[in-house]
Design an enzyme around this catalytic site. Structure first.
Site, PDB file in Angstrom:
ATOM      1  N   ASP A   1       0.843  -1.198   0.000  1.00 53.36           N
ATOM      2  CA  ASP A   1       0.000   0.000   0.000  1.00 53.36           C
ATOM      3  C   ASP A   1       0.880   1.250   0.000  1.00 53.36           C
ATOM      4  OD1 ASP A   1      -2.291   1.532   0.174  1.00 53.36           O
ATOM      5  OD2 ASP A   1      -2.388   1.403   2.368  1.00 53.36           O
TER       6      ASP A   1
ATOM      7  N   ASP B   1      -8.838   3.793  -2.154  1.00 54.56           N
ATOM      8  CA  ASP B   1      -9.784   4.268  -1.141  1.00 54.56           C
ATOM      9  C   ASP B   1     -11.058   4.852  -1.739  1.00 54.56           C
ATOM     10  OD1 ASP B   1      -7.867   3.405   0.528  1.00 54.56           O
ATOM     11  OD2 ASP B   1      -7.143   5.391   1.111  1.00 54.56           O
TER      12      ASP B   1
ATOM     13  N   GLU C   1       2.576   4.955  -4.100  1.00 56.65           N
ATOM     14  CA  GLU C   1       2.555   5.862  -5.282  1.00 56.65           C
ATOM     15  C   GLU C   1       3.895   6.584  -5.463  1.00 56.65           C
ATOM     16  OE1 GLU C   1       0.097   5.733  -2.890  1.00 56.65           O
ATOM     17  OE2 GLU C   1      -0.961   4.348  -4.219  1.00 56.65           O
TER      18      GLU C   1
HETATM   19  C1  GLC Z   1      -4.594   3.364   2.827  1.00 58.18           C
HETATM   20  C2  GLC Z   1      -5.125   2.157   2.086  1.00 58.18           C
HETATM   21  C3  GLC Z   1      -6.193   1.488   2.916  1.00 58.18           C
HETATM   22  C4  GLC Z   1      -5.615   1.116   4.279  1.00 58.18           C
HETATM   23  C5  GLC Z   1      -5.074   2.341   4.974  1.00 58.18           C
HETATM   24  C6  GLC Z   1      -4.374   2.020   6.279  1.00 58.18           C
HETATM   25  O1  GLC Z   1      -5.563   4.334   2.929  1.00 58.18           O
HETATM   26  O2  GLC Z   1      -5.582   2.483   0.816  1.00 58.18           O
HETATM   27  O3  GLC Z   1      -6.683   0.359   2.257  1.00 58.18           O
HETATM   28  O4  GLC Z   1      -6.588   0.529   5.059  1.00 58.18           O
HETATM   29  O5  GLC Z   1      -4.143   2.997   4.122  1.00 58.18           O
HETATM   30  O6  GLC Z   1      -3.330   1.154   6.083  1.00 58.18           O
END
Ligand code: GLC
Length: 779
Positions: free
Chosen positions: A418, A492, A421
């Protein structure tokens, strides 16, 4: 960087064509003002290249030699040079204008000869007013991009692909940017960019289809006829002009050719195609245990539970929060015994902490991105001050790959990448932050869009090395070709009807862009889901290759039992349907490894000549055989369904329907309209709570009258033994005279089905299988 005048006029400045030579199969062209080249990759794929920055491709998307060294010839034409392949004519004119024709001489794609007609430039005064009121500054307007190609619009072009963009299926008259972006606002159609950059699109018009892959990792721009109806264009801030024209006889061919270049999603572990539950955040083992137990108690199938950032010690990657999650690995193993597989999140941001081994190792080996002055670059992510592994450096990828061992040893079955980017809480990384591009020094401007891609590659390689099973990786950020290493989700989203609606065209376009193993957060990540929205979302999730319910801290909890009995029943129904259809889904993955075609497909992929399919945003195909038309409007209990040509069967009522028309289907909350094409054979598993709970000895084949052939695969669903031939392939053939023949096409896996249960016209019959063939007279 976008205003580099010398390059801005790049193509124009090349001037008159002077000569050419062919070296090692590449046509090198000399112009008055510089060099260009054309490389015939296959009879359908041609690369157009101008070495503005570098004479090499330096592709991150394309791995290995893709030039098939096919036959081509070069001829001088009247005012052009013609390069002829088995299937294309490529004409190169002055100023490196390039036009593509099919072998019969029909024009496919021509460069636009005029200048762009910019919309009126916006005055500085106006910009000031906008900013003062808190609006965003309008986008630059009035100058060409540093690297730019403008193509002529011929007529009724539709555009598809471009990865995970918001908005509608057909991108004509819209513009987008490729710059991996984590924007926490609710995604709207006006967003130019999300988390992934897939600079590939497909152009479809009457009797013409082709794709263009602009292999440039810098920030890039795509205007699909928005600026002016007479042309469409792509450009970037820097880098080479490096694009592939991708032909093919039809849209599936173009997708096959694109994925030939950039790679195809590998066969996943079967469990990963089951259902996943996640939540940011489950804050302790007790909470996770309770969720797991509830699923079993309520008889809802589930395979996977995701551990979001709270399982780590202070959000330090590759550590464990022993206080709340107990002894590392204990809970993971306990869950595994009950049939649950655990996926753990890993972010790239490494906490700045002298007492933390990952930080220390990275500093010691010089593995983090730096400022131009040579200091380690620091920004902020979940753990506070954090530094960024320089994934463009092969040693860093190796180090990161080795880090996966920590999780593998704990019994973790998948890694969820995650914030890659990369995300940063104190503003975007400056463009000149120093990164590495293999053996040379590079910067953030060039490496940003491939950061998540390279992180996924490292994760994939590490899991493969230490776990030996098929790596299960999920990533948020991607570049073209990431499908080789990872599955992905759309980031998200929020619990909004708009986002459920958007999920369909978004996933369809991702599929056309090579991203096959995809899903949205079912129920929506941010905001609060309603029982109705969750009931409808699970009906889309059921057909999404990655089927995961996930939600954010601060939003309503989203486990299905929290919304009353009716919601629970609907939810259970669609998860059970998913498990029933697992062998069909797995077969689709076996096929996509070979042809790159997506699982979730827009109708236009198979019905490109049907004008009704070109803009269908509210339905999709699940493989070629099942059409799904989910209700995505609040309160709606009917759905307007378009059935393309042919004969179809209503999945619920088995009613026979003729296609080529619209119909209105009753769709109360518990019904997701589904149709199956005549002649389809759909394999079904018996009920199960998770993959591996029961050994399937008896495969059910759901047979729909008509003619058709279906190949079903069977293997251990876990490792790479199938690559050594350890799999079975059953060919199922249905003929007009209502005969079904099952024949072993390949026998390499020890567990052969003992029975087949055939469902046909409301009848179910069980047959013993002798391991070789079976013929059933259905009528
Ligand atoms: C980011 C991710 C989400 C995750 C969060 C906390 O927003 O896209 O899926 O739950 O981080 O890790």
């Amino acid at each position: 960087m976008r205003r580099d005048k010398a390059v801005t006029e790049g193509i124009t400045m090349l001037g008159r064509r002077k000569g050419y030579e062919i070296r090692e199969g590449i046509v090198y062209l000399t112009f008055e003002g510089g060099q260009g080249r054309i490389e015939v990759m296959t009879e359908d794929i041609v690369n157009v290249f101008v070495p503005y920055e570098d004479s090499a491709h330096r592709s991150k998307a394309i791995v290995g030699e893709k030039n098939k060294h096919v036959w081509f010839e070069v001829k001088e034409g009247l005012d052009y040079l013609e390069i002829i392949t088995e299937r294309l004519l490529v004409r190169v004119y002055d100023r490196f204008m390039v036009d593509f024709y099919d072998r019969e001489g029909h024009l496919l794609c021509a460069d636009y000869r005029g200048n762009r007609e910019f919309t009126t430039p916006i005055s500085e005064k106006f910009v000031e007013i906008l900013l003062a009121e808190g609006h965003e500054a309008p986008r630059d307007n009035g100058e060409n991009y540093a690297v730019q190609v403008v193509k002529r619009m011929e007529g009724d072009e539709c555009f598809y692909g471009l990865g995970d963009k918001t908005g509608v299926l057909n991108k004509r008259h819209y513009d987008y940017e490729m710059w991996n972006t984590d924007n926490p606002q609710a995604h709207t159609d006006a967003f130019k960019a999300l988390y992934k950059s897939i600079p590939f699109f497909i152009t479809l018009r009457e009797n013409c289809v082709y794709g263009i892959f602009f292999d440039n990792t810098y920030k890039s721009y795509f205007d699909m006829g928005k600026e002016r109806d007479g042309y469409f264009l792509f450009g970037s801030d820097a880098g080479n002009l490096d694009y592939y024209f991708i032909g093919g006889s039809n849209m599936p061919d173009v997708v096959k050719n694109y994925t030939y270049l950039t790679g195809r999603a590998p066969l996943p572990q079967l469990f990963s195609l089951g259902y996943h539950q996640s939540r940011w955040g489950y804050e302790s083992s007790a909470e996770i245990r309770a969720v797991a137990e509830k699923y079993r108690a309520l008889d809802i199938p589930i395979d996977t539970i995701h551990f979001d950032i709270d399982y780590m010690d202070g959000f330090r990657v590759f550590t464990w929060n022993e206080k709340e999650f107990g002894e590392p690995g204990k809970l993971v193993k306990e869950l595994e015994k009950k049939g649950f597989k655990v996926v753990c999140i890993i972010d790239p941001g490494v906490k700045v902490d002298e007492d933390y081994y990952v930080y220390r190792e990275g500093v010691e080996h010089d593995y983090f991105a730096k400022t131009p002055e040579g200091e380690i670059y620091v920004n902020e992510v979940w753990p506070g001050d954090a530094v960024y592994p320089d994934f463009g450096n092969p040693n860093v990828r190796q180090w990161w790959a080795d880090k996966q061992k920590y999780l593998v040893d704990l019994g973790v079955r998948g890694v969820w990448n995650d914030m890659n980017e990369p995300a940063s809480f104190r503003g975007e990384l400056p463009q000149d932050v120093v990164f590495t591009d293999e053996e040379r020094t590079s910067n953030h401007a060039a490496m940003h869009n491939v950061y998540g891609h390279l992180m996924s590659q490292a994760t994939y390689e590490g899991l493969k090395k230490y776990d030996k099973r098929r790596p299960f990786v999920i990533t948020r950020a991607c570049y073209a070709g990431t499908q080789k290493y990872s599955t992905m989700w759309t980031g998200d989203n929020q619990s909004l009807w708009d986002h459920l609606r958007m999920a369909i065209p978004q996933m369809c376009n991702m599929g056309l862009s090579g991203l096959v193993y995809i899903g949205t957060d079912v129920g929506g990540f941010g905001a609060d889901v309603t029982p109705e929205l969750l009931s409808r979302w699970v009906q889309v999730g059921c057909f999404s290759p990655l089927f995961r319910n996930h939600s954010s801290k601060g939003s309503t909890r989203q486990e299905p039992w929290l919304f009353g009995e009716k919601t629970l029943e609907i939810y259970r129904k669609y998860i059970q349907l998913r498990y029933k259809l697992l062998p069909y889904l797995y077969d689709l993955f076996c096929e996509t490894q070979k042809d790159g075609l997506p699982v979730l497909r827009p109708l236009v992929l198979h019905y490109e000549k049907d004008p009704e399919c070109k803009n269908l945003n509210g339905e999709f195909l699940f493989g070629e055989d099942i059409l799904v038309a989910p209700v995505v409007e609040q309160g709606a209990t009917k759905k307007l369904v378009y059935l393309p040509e042919g004969t179809w069967y209503d999945y619920d009522t088995r009613e026979k329907l003729t296609g080529g028309r619209y119909l209105i289907k009753d769709a109360p909350l518990e019904v997701c309209p589904m149709y199956v094409k005549a002649g389809s054979i759909i394999p079904n598993y018996p009920p199960m709570h998770y993959v591996g709970e029961v050994e399937v000895e008896n495969l059910t084949l759901d047979v729909y009258p008509g003619e058709g052939t279906y190949i079903h695969y069977q293997d251990n669903g876990e490792d790479f033994a199938y690559e050594q031939g350890e799999y079975n392939a059953y060919e199922c053939k249905l003929t007009k005279d209502e005969t079904l023949t099952i024949r072993m096409l390949h026998k390499g896996y020890k567990k052969v089905y003992r029975y087949f249960t055939i469902c046909y016209k409301g009848q179910k019959q069980k047959f013993e299988f002798n391991g070789e063939s079976l013929t059933v007279w259905l009528s």
